[in-house]
Write a protein that holds these residues in place. Structure first.
Motif, PDB file in Angstrom:
ATOM      1  N   UNK A  79       0.792  -1.232   0.000  1.00 35.69           N
ATOM      2  CA  UNK A  79       0.000   0.000   0.000  1.00 35.69           C
ATOM      3  C   UNK A  79       0.829   1.289   0.000  1.00 35.69           C
ATOM      4  N   UNK A  80       2.083   1.229   0.417  1.00 35.93           N
ATOM      5  CA  UNK A  80       2.916   2.433   0.461  1.00 35.93           C
ATOM      6  C   UNK A  80       3.840   2.565  -0.740  1.00 35.93           C
ATOM      7  N   UNK A  81       3.705   1.677  -1.711  1.00 33.50           N
ATOM      8  CA  UNK A  81       4.561   1.697  -2.891  1.00 33.50           C
ATOM      9  C   UNK A  81       4.185   2.876  -3.784  1.00 33.50           C
ATOM     10  N   UNK A  82       5.200   3.554  -4.286  1.00 34.31           N
ATOM     11  CA  UNK A  82       4.933   4.718  -5.142  1.00 34.31           C
ATOM     12  C   UNK A  82       4.542   4.311  -6.558  1.00 34.31           C
ATOM     13  N   UNK A  83       4.766   3.069  -6.939  1.00 30.01           N
ATOM     14  CA  UNK A  83       4.402   2.589  -8.269  1.00 30.01           C
ATOM     15  C   UNK A  83       2.983   2.033  -8.230  1.00 30.01           C
ATOM     16  N   UNK A  84       2.027   2.898  -8.385  1.00 32.91           N
ATOM     17  CA  UNK A  84       0.624   2.500  -8.353  1.00 32.91           C
ATOM     18  C   UNK A  84       0.083   2.446  -9.767  1.00 32.91           C
ATOM     19  N   UNK A  85      -0.933   1.636  -9.940  1.00 31.58           N
ATOM     20  CA  UNK A  85      -1.624   1.595 -11.224  1.00 31.58           C
ATOM     21  C   UNK A  85      -2.652   2.715 -11.211  1.00 31.58           C
ATOM     22  N   UNK A  86      -2.604   3.563 -12.216  1.00 32.77           N
ATOM     23  CA  UNK A  86      -3.589   4.636 -12.296  1.00 32.77           C
ATOM     24  C   UNK A  86      -4.428   4.414 -13.544  1.00 32.77           C
ATOM     25  N   UNK A  87      -5.700   4.218 -13.334  1.00 35.36           N
ATOM     26  CA  UNK A  87      -6.627   4.013 -14.439  1.00 35.36           C
ATOM     27  C   UNK A  87      -8.019   4.436 -13.991  1.00 35.36           C
ATOM     28  N   UNK A  88      -8.876   4.666 -14.927  1.00 33.53           N
ATOM     29  CA  UNK A  88     -10.269   4.967 -14.606  1.00 33.53           C
ATOM     30  C   UNK A  88     -11.039   3.662 -14.562  1.00 33.53           C
ATOM     31  N   UNK A  89     -11.821   3.464 -13.515  1.00 33.21           N
ATOM     32  CA  UNK A  89     -12.651   2.276 -13.389  1.00 33.21           C
ATOM     33  C   UNK A  89     -14.095   2.662 -13.627  1.00 33.21           C
ATOM     34  N   UNK A  90     -14.818   1.801 -14.320  1.00 35.98           N
ATOM     35  CA  UNK A  90     -16.246   2.026 -14.534  1.00 35.98           C
ATOM     36  C   UNK A  90     -16.980   1.695 -13.238  1.00 35.98           C
ATOM     37  N   UNK A  91     -17.542   2.714 -12.610  1.00 36.88           N
ATOM     38  CA  UNK A  91     -18.251   2.516 -11.353  1.00 36.88           C
ATOM     39  C   UNK A  91     -19.737   2.276 -11.579  1.00 36.88           C
ATOM     40  N   UNK A  92     -20.162   2.225 -12.828  1.00 34.35           N
ATOM     41  CA  UNK A  92     -21.562   1.974 -13.125  1.00 34.35           C
ATOM     42  C   UNK A  92     -22.410   3.215 -12.953  1.00 34.35           C
ATOM     43  N   UNK A  93     -23.706   3.011 -12.795  1.00 36.02           N
ATOM     44  CA  UNK A  93     -24.645   4.125 -12.679  1.00 36.02           C
ATOM     45  C   UNK A  93     -24.515   4.871 -11.374  1.00 36.02           C
ATOM     46  N   UNK A  94     -24.138   4.163 -10.310  1.00 34.42           N
ATOM     47  CA  UNK A  94     -24.085   4.774  -8.985  1.00 34.42           C
ATOM     48  C   UNK A  94     -22.707   5.390  -8.753  1.00 34.42           C
ATOM     49  N   UNK A  95     -22.651   6.709  -8.774  1.00 36.55           N
ATOM     50  CA  UNK A  95     -21.380   7.391  -8.597  1.00 36.55           C
ATOM     51  C   UNK A  95     -21.358   8.259  -7.342  1.00 36.55           C
ATOM     52  N   UNK A  96     -22.508   8.420  -6.707  1.00 36.95           N
ATOM     53  CA  UNK A  96     -22.608   9.184  -5.464  1.00 36.95           C
ATOM     54  C   UNK A  96     -23.206   8.262  -4.419  1.00 36.95           C
ATOM     55  N   UNK A  97     -22.765   8.411  -3.183  1.00 37.23           N
ATOM     56  CA  UNK A  97     -23.146   7.460  -2.151  1.00 37.23           C
ATOM     57  C   UNK A  97     -23.636   8.184  -0.909  1.00 37.23           C
ATOM     58  N   UNK A  98     -24.603   7.594  -0.233  1.00 34.73           N
ATOM     59  CA  UNK A  98     -25.197   8.200   0.954  1.00 34.73           C
ATOM     60  C   UNK A  98     -24.282   8.091   2.165  1.00 34.73           C
ATOM     61  N   UNK A  99     -23.451   7.052   2.220  1.00 38.00           N
ATOM     62  CA  UNK A  99     -22.564   6.876   3.372  1.00 38.00           C
ATOM     63  C   UNK A  99     -21.142   6.591   2.904  1.00 38.00           C
ATOM     64  N   UNK A 100     -20.228   6.870   3.800  1.00 38.86           N
ATOM     65  CA  UNK A 100     -18.816   6.603   3.571  1.00 38.86           C
ATOM     66  C   UNK A 100     -18.589   5.111   3.300  1.00 38.86           C
ATOM     67  N   UNK A 101     -19.224   4.268   4.089  1.00 32.64           N
ATOM     68  CA  UNK A 101     -19.059   2.815   3.960  1.00 32.64           C
ATOM     69  C   UNK A 101     -19.547   2.324   2.593  1.00 32.64           C
ATOM     70  N   UNK A 102     -20.667   2.857   2.106  1.00 36.05           N
ATOM     71  CA  UNK A 102     -21.177   2.473   0.783  1.00 36.05           C
ATOM     72  C   UNK A 102     -20.177   2.827  -0.312  1.00 36.05           C
ATOM     73  N   UNK A 103     -19.584   4.005  -0.219  1.00 35.73           N
ATOM     74  CA  UNK A 103     -18.599   4.431  -1.213  1.00 35.73           C
ATOM     75  C   UNK A 103     -17.373   3.525  -1.185  1.00 35.73           C
ATOM     76  N   UNK A 104     -16.865   3.218   0.016  1.00 33.00           N
ATOM     77  CA  UNK A 104     -15.695   2.355   0.131  1.00 33.00           C
ATOM     78  C   UNK A 104     -15.964   0.962  -0.430  1.00 33.00           C
ATOM     79  N   UNK A 105     -17.111   0.397  -0.081  1.00 31.79           N
ATOM     80  CA  UNK A 105     -17.454  -0.945  -0.560  1.00 31.79           C
ATOM     81  C   UNK A 105     -17.594  -0.983  -2.077  1.00 31.79           C
ATOM     82  N   UNK A 106     -18.233   0.036  -2.636  1.00 30.80           N
ATOM     83  CA  UNK A 106     -18.473   0.045  -4.079  1.00 30.80           C
ATOM     84  C   UNK A 106     -17.165   0.156  -4.860  1.00 30.80           C
TER      85      UNK A 106
END
Length: 97
Positions: A52-79
């Motif tokens: 998790x602390x490695x500076x060589x991360x993969x950067x890409x856009x992921x398709x999050x589907x229709x739901x892009x806004x979340x009511x709770x922090x936990x919902x956003x993290x899980x999605x």
């Protein structure tokens, strides 16, 4: 802002983050509770093979589907974590073909 690191999942560490964004509209946004404070959560994710602390991360856009806004922090993290796992599965499927 909340962040959760999981893994390794099939050789990748997943760093999922959620941050509260205050909405400028007076009506509740889709997916938010009627009595909410007017904020929504937005999720983001990054992947790394070396930890998790490695500076060589993969950067890409992921398709999050229709739901892009979340009511709770936990919902956003899980999605976003589910989206990252699906991306890893597709990535490894393509590379093994």
């Amino acid at each position: 802002m909340a962040e959760r690191v999981s893994g390794p999942y099939r050789g990748y560490y997943i760093s999922a983050a959620a941050r509260l964004v205050h909405a400028n509209e007076s009506a509740p946004s889709p997916g938010t509770a009627a009595g909410s404070t007017g904020g929504i959560y937005v999720g983001s994710v990054s992947l790394s093979q070396r930890g998790p602390d490695d500076v060589h991360r993969i950067e890409t856009l992921l398709d999050l589907g229709d739901e892009q806004r979340f009511a709770t922090e936990e919902c956003a993290l899980e999605h976003v974590e589910r989206a990252a796992r699906a991306y890893i599965d597709r990535l490894l499927q393509v590379s093994s073909a």
